[in-house]
Design an enzyme around this catalytic site. Structure first.
Site, PDB file in Angstrom:
ATOM      1  N   ARG A  15      37.988  10.386 -10.684  1.00 52.86           N
ATOM      2  CA  ARG A  15      37.247  10.489 -11.941  1.00 52.86           C
ATOM      3  C   ARG A  15      37.720  11.730 -12.704  1.00 52.86           C
ATOM      4  NH1 ARG A  15      30.830  10.297 -11.690  1.00 52.86           N
ATOM      5  NH2 ARG A  15      31.031  12.427 -10.898  1.00 52.86           N
ATOM      6  N   SER A  43      28.648   0.430 -13.036  1.00 56.34           N
ATOM      7  CA  SER A  43      27.435   1.240 -12.935  1.00 56.34           C
ATOM      8  C   SER A  43      26.254   0.449 -13.463  1.00 56.34           C
ATOM      9  CB  SER A  43      27.588   2.528 -13.749  1.00 56.34           C
ATOM     10  OG  SER A  43      28.626   3.322 -13.234  1.00 56.34           O
ATOM     11  N   LYS A  90      29.728  16.939 -14.695  1.00 56.41           N
ATOM     12  CA  LYS A  90      29.737  16.916 -16.156  1.00 56.41           C
ATOM     13  C   LYS A  90      29.403  15.550 -16.728  1.00 56.41           C
ATOM     14  CE  LYS A  90      33.069  20.688 -16.530  1.00 56.41           C
ATOM     15  NZ  LYS A  90      34.411  21.103 -16.990  1.00 56.41           N
TER      16      LYS A  90
END
Length: 212
Positions: A43, A112, A141
């Site tokens: 990621r 997701s 983040k």
């Protein structure tokens, strides 16, 4: 798709580079793979496409060596460029059906989901597994909204594809997932920031064995 998706979701490492050098970052991924992590998701939210490609190439060399599938977060182009095992997308990425069409039927598509509606839509449109969360507050983040364990249970009862829990999960909170019917957990800082990655992975797998 030549991997058993249910089995490889058990301990799912989502990377975060923090302030590590590339060398330290790759070393931590290697230690995690060497000691039992079952899947790695690369990621990267704030790098150029070229840098993402370079990192993905290096990470895939590691994951291939340990026969651990590599999933790319968001970026279908990077997934295809390095021939990763698949891609994981969220609400702000391409529509699920479009992502499936682009990567083809053989690659893994993770999605997701924070609601039963999103979860069922994802299953219908071709997702191979769901990442549900954030279950706990997270310091990464990535902007997240909390998802309750009750919602997680409702999702696992509703869909037939595998489900993992994600978001602020620690070794000592794994017992909270008993009877949720999840297939695994995704971890970021718990592994990436561990003082001893080998011990952390080993202890986490033992905790998962008591729950899954």
């Amino acid at each position: 798709m030549d991997v058993n998706i249910t089995k490889v979701l058990k301990l799912y490492l989502v990377t975060n580079r923090y302030d590590y050098s590339d060398e330290e970052f790759l070393s931590r991924i290697e230690q995690a793979c060497q000691n039992g992590v079952t899947l790695v998701q690369l990621r990267e939210k704030e790098v150029t496409t070229h840098k993402y490609f370079e990192l993905a190439t290096k990470v895939k060399e590691i994951t291939d060596r340990f026969k651990v599938p590599l999933i790319i977060d968001d970026r279908i182009d990077i997934c295809q460029a390095v021939d990763a095992a698949g891609v994981h997308i969220g609400d702000s990425d391409l529509p699920i059906s479009v992502a499936r069409r682009l990567i083809g039927p053989e690659k893994i598509l993770g999605v997701s989901a924070k609601s039963v509606m999103r979860a069922t839509q994802a299953e219908i449109e071709g997702a191979n597994y769901l990442g549900v969360g954030a279950i706990y507050p997270t310091k990464t983040k990535v902007i997240t909204k909390p998802t309750s364990i009750e919602t997680l249970k409702e999702i696992t009862r509703t869909v037939s594809i595998p489900v993992i829990a994600i978001g602020g999960i620690k070794e000592h909170t794994i017992h909270n997932f008993k009877n949720t019917e999840i297939n695994g957990v995704a971890m970021v800082s718990e592994i990436m920031c561990a003082e001893n990655i080998a011990d952390k992975v080993s202890d986490t797998i033992k905790a998962l064995d008591q729950v899954l």
